[in-house]
Design a protein around this motif. Structure first.
Motif, PDB file in Angstrom:
ATOM      1  N   ASP A   1       0.853  -1.191   0.000  1.00 44.29           N
ATOM      2  CA  ASP A   1       0.000   0.000   0.000  1.00 44.29           C
ATOM      3  C   ASP A   1       0.883   1.234   0.000  1.00 44.29           C
ATOM      4  O   ASP A   1       2.017   1.192   0.480  1.00 44.29           O
ATOM      5  CB  ASP A   1      -0.879   0.036   1.260  1.00 44.29           C
TER       6      ASP A   1
ATOM      7  N   GLN B   1      -2.550   0.347  -8.778  1.00 40.72           N
ATOM      8  CA  GLN B   1      -3.489   1.372  -9.229  1.00 40.72           C
ATOM      9  C   GLN B   1      -2.818   2.590  -9.852  1.00 40.72           C
ATOM     10  O   GLN B   1      -3.487   3.450 -10.405  1.00 40.72           O
ATOM     11  CB  GLN B   1      -4.330   1.865  -8.036  1.00 40.72           C
ATOM     12  N   ILE B   2      -1.508   2.714  -9.693  1.00 41.04           N
ATOM     13  CA  ILE B   2      -0.882   3.985 -10.077  1.00 41.04           C
ATOM     14  C   ILE B   2       0.481   3.739 -10.702  1.00 41.04           C
ATOM     15  O   ILE B   2       1.125   2.712 -10.441  1.00 41.04           O
ATOM     16  CB  ILE B   2      -0.763   4.896  -8.826  1.00 41.04           C
TER      17      ILE B   2
ATOM     18  N   ALA C   1      -3.531  11.022  -0.266  1.00 41.87           N
ATOM     19  CA  ALA C   1      -4.092   9.909  -1.033  1.00 41.87           C
ATOM     20  C   ALA C   1      -3.567   8.594  -0.497  1.00 41.87           C
ATOM     21  O   ALA C   1      -2.461   8.521   0.036  1.00 41.87           O
ATOM     22  CB  ALA C   1      -3.721  10.029  -2.512  1.00 41.87           C
ATOM     23  N   GLN C   2      -4.389   7.539  -0.626  1.00 43.01           N
ATOM     24  CA  GLN C   2      -3.888   6.192  -0.364  1.00 43.01           C
ATOM     25  C   GLN C   2      -4.149   5.363  -1.610  1.00 43.01           C
ATOM     26  O   GLN C   2      -5.222   5.421  -2.209  1.00 43.01           O
ATOM     27  CB  GLN C   2      -4.579   5.582   0.857  1.00 43.01           C
ATOM     28  N   THR C   3      -3.121   4.614  -2.016  1.00 41.53           N
ATOM     29  CA  THR C   3      -3.244   3.882  -3.267  1.00 41.53           C
ATOM     30  C   THR C   3      -2.406   2.608  -3.189  1.00 41.53           C
ATOM     31  O   THR C   3      -1.859   2.303  -2.125  1.00 41.53           O
ATOM     32  CB  THR C   3      -2.810   4.791  -4.447  1.00 41.53           C
ATOM     33  N   THR C   4      -2.348   1.865  -4.276  1.00 40.07           N
ATOM     34  CA  THR C   4      -1.501   0.669  -4.311  1.00 40.07           C
ATOM     35  C   THR C   4      -0.688   0.696  -5.597  1.00 40.07           C
ATOM     36  O   THR C   4      -1.058   1.389  -6.555  1.00 40.07           O
ATOM     37  CB  THR C   4      -2.347  -0.622  -4.316  1.00 40.07           C
TER      38      THR C   4
END
Lengths: 510, 379
Positions: A214, A231-232, A225-228
């Motif tokens: 994460d 996803q990016i 923002a929180q992402t993985t």
């Protein structure tokens, strides 16, 4: 054991932390799942380290709550954090050089049997630990004989030895060579597989995407923002880090003339371990021009500025108004019209215990108007201080109070004023408005613009993109010691600037 | 623009309202003096307790000190004993001003005493030139010995505390070797071995016959010169700036290396004159038993007590000179004269502690007042 524990290892809610005059963290939310590597990314100064110090109990947040394994806790000191199973590996290692690996690891939590240190049980526990994380170290070697990567493993073992299940690693790869980075990541993956949780602080996007499960992005003191990694991509992450809400550059009429006032040619500064801190930087700044230097901090900006003002040895040449200053010392460069607003006003700019008028005299004590022969003209120096105080709006009772009595913003205005009042031909301004309030910021900007309009050449280094885009006539980007791009602030988009600053651009292009 | 003018106008108004911007400086010096006096009183009380504990009557002891001290001869004795202390405290203070700790004054002045005494005995000059010549040689010799530590610090990054302490031992050996092998006057018999006696033209005239010689005037002139140099000259500003914040000074173009060398050389030059009241005015030579020792270390104490300020140094040197001058009388009154050394040390300790506390409180108050004044003006 992990069955009875919550699936969320760390949960931070609404954390804010102020230091006098600065809000280091506000409205921070962070959720870290058990058994994952969780990366926290952001530029220097985004508040990552402050947040981790809060989590590790090194200081207390002003508001907000901390939960570990679902239990809300108050962390009053690092020992509270250790009791809760949280351990931290600092960016700068904290090891005793002339003790052995074993002694360093047990230092502070020595297993004792009737008051005697039980080295045997410590040794066997450590051997087990080393097998489980897949590392090998000779426990009887003195730490002074170890390399950087090995020292880091000692630090990690030290934290694990204290029973930490949640590890915070502050910029762990900053000091490592690529092979060691791979080894570290291997260790982290094993740890996570065994049920530990790793919080990994970095601003290197490649590594973050490679190792983490994460990602939380921080910007200007808060989590945005929180992402993985799934996803990016790099440029998306870069844009999140730098922020996309950039102001449109204020309309301005160009005052740039053809006269080159600062000419830097092929400037290189040697860095540690043979790698240059600045490599072949060449650029010019013309009269009436502000050239901005963008870049994530630590990419050679400090070395570039200090080399230009002669505080650091370098190769290449520095020419001001046609005078070759390559071999001149700092004082001669000052006299030739080169002024410098340093990165850190308190460390490099002020004598905190000296009165303001002596502070405004610093670096100007050779000026004829302020001296009589070999003596300082005290009256003239004081009246010059009063002039600076009035013109730059320094809030102070008078010019004899010591500099420590002033707020940060007023100290900064004093330093800016001292450098501008001499009407230099070239100004090197490093973070001229860092850490000061909005009003003072506007005042400093106004003064720099006015000086520019009257023909001064300005090299502006800043981490504040609003400042860079709003003030600069052209932009240079520094990455890894090199000038990697020359951009037009009128047409640059935030994400483009972000990719340039994080070094992503070159690989995208190639 | 209006945004910028408002604080500008405000600050202007403030500086006009605040009559006498020296107020802060005045308050600082008054507080320093007050706290030093208080510290001396505290120290006297502690010493009195010590005396009482050892079975002596502190009131009798203090009465003896005051009685003997009040006589004219004792006051001259105080000035005589203060003279080398003024030089050595000044030497130490020059270094302290840029946070250089010259612990090597002891070696520097003894080395200078030997060289100057020997050089002075080998030339014949009229008095107006002979005395200045010897003083100059002493200053150069002291400066030379001190500059070794300066060069080591600048070139090899050797901390001056280490190097000056080591150089003290080296100096003692070098002096003994040079004296025994080259400079000793073999015609002088007995224990009081010396270098060749200085001729009449090299002898410092007395201010008061047999009690106080002209070096006292030179000491006062030196301390005045120290004040002008440190607080009024461009060089002094650079020296103090390096002491306040070496990084900021360097950033402003003041080379720490240059300042270190110059500070050490000046410090050593002043140190060179410490033994001159003995060499030129009392023993007329250098001699292992004739030249007084220990002033280098005493100077550190006096500089500390005087807070490295010229006026403070003179006052502290006089106080120590006074206490020293009474020690013989105390012994006659059956008080061990080591009580004087104990008192001196207690005074210094108390002064340092009390001053540190006062300055911290003063700083806090200054910062608070600055905020309060601004808040008041804004309202």
């Amino acid at each position: 054991m992990s069955d009875v524990l919550s699936a969320i290892a760390v949960e931070l809610r609404d954390i804010s932390k102020r230091f006098p005059g600065v809000i280091a963290n506000h409205d921070v939310d962070l959720t870290v799942r058990r058994g994952t590597v969780h990366a926290i990314v952001g530029e220097n100064g985004a508040g990552k380290s402050t947040l981790m110090k809060t989590l590790y109990g090194m200081h207390q947040p002003d508001t907000g709550s901390i939960s570990i394994n679902g239990n809300q806790l108050e962390m009053r000191s690092p020992s509270d954090a250790i009791d809760a199973g949280v351990g931290m590996v600092h960016q700068h290692f904290m090891l005793a050089d002339n003790l052995t690996v074993l002694e360093n690891i047990i230092l502070g939590s020595e297993p004792a049997h009737r008051g005697v240190i039980d080295l045997r049980s410590a040794r066997s526990r450590l051997n087990e630990l080393m097998v489980s994380v897949g590392t090998e170290l000779d426990l009887d070697t003195e730490v002074s004989e170890l390399g950087v990567g090995e020292r880091q493993r000692v630090e990690i073992l030290k934290v694990l030895f204290r029973g930490a299940q949640i590890l915070i690693l502050d910029e762990p790869t900053a000091v490592l060579v690529p092979d060691e980075v791979d080894e570290l990541f291997e260790t982290l993956k094993r740890l996570v597989a065994d049920g530990a949780t790793v919080i990994f602080i970095s601003h290197k996007l490649d590594e973050v995407l490679q190792v983490s499960d994460d990602i939380t992005v921080m910007r200007q003191g808060t989590t945005v923002a929180q992402t993985t990694p799934a996803q990016i991509d790099r440029s998306g992450l870069a844009e999140l880090m730098v922020g996309s809400e950039l102001p449109s550059p204020a309309g301005r009429t160009s005052t740039i003339s053809d006269a080159v006032r600062l000419d830097v040619r092929d400037l290189s500064v040697p860095g540690p371990e043979g790698r240059p801190a600045v490599e072949s930087a060449s650029f010019t700044v013309r009269a009436g021009e502000i050239v901005g230097v963008a870049g994530v901090e630590g990419n050679g900006q400090f070395e570039l500025c200090t080399a230009i003002v002669g505080l650091r040895s370098s190769s290449g040449s520095v020419i001001v108004d046609g005078n070759d200053l390559t071999h001149a010392n700092t004082r001669e460069r000052h006299r030739a019209g080169l002024a410098y607003i340093p990165f850190d006003r308190q460390r490099e700019g002020l004598m905190l215990n000296a009165p303001l008028w002596e502070n405004t005299l610093l670096g100007r004590e050779h000026e004829e108007s302020l001296s009589k022969g070999p003596f300082i003209d005290g009256a003239a120096a004081r009246s010059s201080a009063v002039t600076i105080i009035e013109r730059f709006g320094v809030l102070t009772p008078n010019e004899t109070v010591p500099a420590f009595a002033l707020s940060g913003g007023n100290q900064q205005k004093l330093v800016v004023g001292r450098n501008l009042v001499t009407e230099p031909s070239v100004l090197i301004a490093a973070h001229p408005t860092r850490g000061i309030d909005v009003g003072a910021q506007a005042a400093v900007w106004d003064e720099i613009r006015q000086a520019r309009d009257s023909g001064m050449a300005v090299l502006l280094v800043s981490a504040d993109l609003e400042e860079l885009i709003g003030l600069s006539d052209s932009l240079l980007v520094m990455f890894d010691g090199r000038i990697t791009a020359r951009l037009d602030p009128d047409s640059i988009t935030p994400s483009e600037l972000g990719t340039h600053m994080t070094g992503t651009h070159r690989e995208v292009a190639s | 623009m209006t945004e910028r003018e408002r604080p500008g106008g405000l600050a202007g108004l403030l500086s006009r309202i605040t009559t006498g911007s020296d107020a802060t400086a005045l308050r600082t010096s008054l507080t320093t003096v007050g706290s030093s006096l208080a510290a001396v009183l505290i120290a006297l009380t502690i010493s009195a307790l010590l005396l009482a504990v050892t079975g002596k009557n502190p009131f009798d002891a203090y009465a003896t000190i005051i009685e003997t001290g009040a006589s004219g001869n004792k006051l001259l004795e105080m000035l005589r004993r203060a003279t080398p202390l003024i030089f050595s405290a000044t030497a130490v203070a020059i270094g302290f001003k840029m946070l250089i700790f010259n612990i090597g004054v002891e070696g520097q002045y003894l080395f200078a005493a030997l060289i100057a005494a020997e050089a002075g005995s080998r030339v014949s000059l009229p008095m107006v030139l002979h005395i200045p010549f010897i003083l100059l040689v002493a200053m150069i010799a002291g400066a030379f010995w001190a500059s070794i530590a300066g060069v080591l610090k600048v070139r090899k990054n050797v901390h001056e505390v280490i190097s000056t302490i080591m150089l003290n031992y080296i100096a003692l050996s070098v002096i003994q070797w040079m004296f025994d092998n080259f400079f000793r006057d073999d015609e002088i018999e007995g224990l009081n071995i010396k270098t060749t006696l200085l001729p009449e033209s090299a002898r410092m005239p007395d201010i008061v016959d047999g009690r106080l010689n002209g070096m006292f005037i030179v000491a006062l002139a030196t301390v005045a010169g120290f004040w002008v140099l440190v607080y009024r000259s461009r060089f002094g500003f650079r020296l103090r700036a390096s002491g306040f914040n070496a990084t900021a000074a360097e950033t402003a173009g003041i080379s720490a290396r240059t300042m270190t060398i110059i500070a050490m050389v000046l410090s050593g030059a002043v140190a060179g004159m410490i033994a001159m009241s003995s060499v030129l005015g009392e023993a007329y030579a250098y001699g292992p038993n004739a030249t007084p020792i220990g002033f280098g270390f005493a100077g550190i104490t006096v500089a500390l007590l005087g807070r490295n300020h010229p006026v403070g140094i003179v006052v502290a040197a006089l106080l120590f000179g006074f206490l020293d001058s009474t020690s013989a009388e105390l012994q006659l009154a059956d008080v061990p004269n080591s009580i004087v050394k104990v008192m001196q040390s207690i005074i210094v300790l108390t002064v340092v502690i009390v001053n540190e506390a006062t300055i911290r409180r003063l700083n806090e108050r200054t910062a608070e007042q600055a905020r309060a004044q601004l808040a008041g003006a804004a309202a």
